[in-house]
Design a protein around this motif. Structure first.
Motif, short mmCIF file in Angstrom:
data_model
loop_
_atom_site.label_atom_id
_atom_site.label_comp_id
_atom_site.label_asym_id
_atom_site.label_seq_id
_atom_site.Cartn_x
_atom_site.Cartn_y
_atom_site.Cartn_z
N PHE A 195 0.81 -1.23 0.00
CA PHE A 195 0.00 0.00 0.00
C PHE A 195 0.84 1.28 0.00
CE2 PHE A 195 -2.85 -3.31 1.36
CZ PHE A 195 -3.97 -3.07 0.58
N LYS A 196 2.05 1.15 -0.56
CA LYS A 196 2.90 2.32 -0.77
C LYS A 196 2.70 2.82 -2.20
CE LYS A 196 5.69 3.35 1.92
NZ LYS A 196 5.63 4.31 3.06
N ILE A 197 3.18 4.04 -2.46
CA ILE A 197 3.01 4.64 -3.78
C ILE A 197 3.85 3.91 -4.83
CG2 ILE A 197 3.38 6.73 -5.16
CD1 ILE A 197 1.05 6.99 -3.28
N SER A 198 3.21 3.60 -5.94
CA SER A 198 3.91 3.09 -7.11
C SER A 198 4.29 4.26 -8.02
CB SER A 198 3.05 2.08 -7.87
OG SER A 198 3.65 1.73 -9.10
N SER A 199 3.33 5.16 -8.24
CA SER A 199 3.60 6.38 -8.99
C SER A 199 2.50 7.39 -8.70
CB SER A 199 3.71 6.13 -10.49
OG SER A 199 2.45 5.74 -11.02
N GLU A 200 2.81 8.65 -8.86
CA GLU A 200 1.81 9.71 -8.75
C GLU A 200 2.21 10.85 -9.65
OE1 GLU A 200 1.46 11.19 -4.76
OE2 GLU A 200 3.61 11.12 -4.40
N SER A 201 1.20 11.55 -10.17
CA SER A 201 1.48 12.62 -11.12
C SER A 201 0.53 13.79 -10.91
CB SER A 201 1.37 12.10 -12.56
OG SER A 201 0.05 11.67 -12.84
N LEU A 202 1.02 14.95 -11.27
CA LEU A 202 0.25 16.19 -11.18
C LEU A 202 0.47 16.97 -12.47
CD1 LEU A 202 -1.27 18.58 -9.83
CD2 LEU A 202 0.91 19.22 -8.80
N THR A 228 5.89 14.17 -11.95
CA THR A 228 5.64 12.74 -11.78
C THR A 228 6.70 12.14 -10.86
OG1 THR A 228 4.71 12.59 -14.01
CG2 THR A 228 5.35 10.53 -12.95
N VAL A 229 6.27 11.28 -9.94
CA VAL A 229 7.19 10.54 -9.08
C VAL A 229 6.92 9.06 -9.27
CG1 VAL A 229 8.08 10.21 -6.75
CG2 VAL A 229 7.08 12.41 -7.39
N ASN A 230 7.95 8.30 -9.67
CA ASN A 230 7.84 6.85 -9.85
C ASN A 230 8.75 6.14 -8.85
OD1 ASN A 230 6.12 6.96 -12.22
ND2 ASN A 230 7.93 7.64 -13.36
N TYR A 231 8.26 5.03 -8.32
CA TYR A 231 9.03 4.25 -7.34
C TYR A 231 9.32 2.85 -7.87
CZ TYR A 231 7.79 7.85 -3.93
OH TYR A 231 7.65 9.05 -3.27
N GLY A 232 10.53 2.36 -7.52
CA GLY A 232 10.87 0.97 -7.80
C GLY A 232 10.41 0.10 -6.64
N ARG A 233 11.17 -0.94 -6.36
CA ARG A 233 10.78 -1.84 -5.27
C ARG A 233 10.99 -1.17 -3.91
NH1 ARG A 233 14.90 -4.34 -2.62
NH2 ARG A 233 16.99 -4.01 -3.45
N TYR A 234 10.34 -1.73 -2.91
CA TYR A 234 10.49 -1.25 -1.53
C TYR A 234 11.24 -2.29 -0.70
CZ TYR A 234 7.23 2.64 -2.21
OH TYR A 234 6.63 3.81 -2.62
N GLN A 235 11.96 -1.83 0.31
CA GLN A 235 12.62 -2.73 1.26
C GLN A 235 11.93 -2.62 2.62
OE1 GLN A 235 16.68 -1.54 2.21
NE2 GLN A 235 16.26 0.56 1.52
N GLN A 236 11.85 -3.75 3.31
CA GLN A 236 11.19 -3.76 4.61
C GLN A 236 12.25 -3.73 5.71
OE1 GLN A 236 8.53 -7.04 5.26
NE2 GLN A 236 7.49 -6.06 6.98
N ILE A 237 12.16 -2.73 6.58
CA ILE A 237 13.10 -2.57 7.69
C ILE A 237 12.30 -2.35 8.96
CG2 ILE A 237 15.02 -1.23 8.62
CD1 ILE A 237 15.64 -0.33 5.76
N GLU A 238 12.47 -3.23 9.92
CA GLU A 238 11.78 -3.13 11.22
C GLU A 238 10.27 -2.91 11.05
OE1 GLU A 238 13.72 -0.25 13.66
OE2 GLU A 238 15.62 -1.33 13.72
#
Length: 206
Positions: free
Chosen positions: A154-161, A171-181
């Motif tokens: 449920f984190k952002i994959s991409s968003e644009s204005l 536009t902001v695009n995200y790659g993979r996420y890492q899980q920490i604590e």
């Protein structure tokens, strides 16, 4: 791991809001590539964050400290070591760097993979290519935006204005996420901005 059609926009907003990592302080190292019409530069960045209070950045090139930036909810301070110049003021400088209007909350949200928009009941949800899509039920004529959310965290994959009247696109695009604590943090961010023909591209690897 699968986006389901029956998830309401209210539940989606609530779950995304709850996905913000729970921490007091954060430390990270990033490789940042900054490109605009005039230059292409790759720098190493040390990031320190006190959640909701301070973002501190030190930029280095070949082991030499180039600049230091302190961002608080009230202002932005910037010191460039090479030319020995100092700036202390509002968010205009940061907005110029990123190519769109920005404040502390938006800067923190981008670094953490959260939405830069204030989400409420005026949004509608749908599923597109195994992503949740949020957009306003009624798009203002000169403030068109949309948000895509990953179903697994449920984190952002991409968003644009888009602001067509001003010829602006962000536009902001995200790659993979890492899980920490128990919290999910971005590993890759790509920012694309077009402000009346002036294009800026920023790539970040954590």
């Amino acid at each position: 791991n699968t986006a389901i059609n029956k998830m309401s926009s209210k539940d989606l907003v609530k779950t995304h809001t709850a996905a913000i990592p729970n921490f007091l302080t954060l430390a990270a190292r990033m490789q940042v590539v900054y490109e605009n019409e005039k230059k292409l530069q790759s720098i190493t960045v040390s990031l320190r964050m006190e959640k909701d209070k301070k973002i501190w950045i030190k930029a280095s090139l070949l082991g030499i400290t180039m600049a230091k930036v302190l961002i608080t909810p009230e202002d932005v301070s910037y010191y460039e070591t090479i030319s020995n110049t100092y700036f202390d003021g509002d968010f205009t400088l940061l907005s110029n760097w990123l190519g769109t209007e920005i404040d502390f909350e938006k800067a923190q949200a981008i670094l953490l993979g959260q939405s830069i928009f204030s989400l409420d009941a005026k949004y509608k949800s749908s599923t597109v290519i195994n992503k949740y899509k949020l957009q306003p039920k009624l798009q203002p004529s000169n403030f068109i935006h949309s948000i895509f959310i990953n179903p697994e965290n449920f984190k952002i994959s991409s968003e644009s204005l888009s602001q067509p009247n001003e010829d602006r696109m962000f536009t902001v695009n995200y790659g993979r996420y890492q899980q920490i604590e128990g919290g999910f943090y971005p590993t890759e961010i790509q920012i694309l901005a077009n402000d009346n023909g002036d294009k800026t591209k920023i790539g970040v690897n954590f």
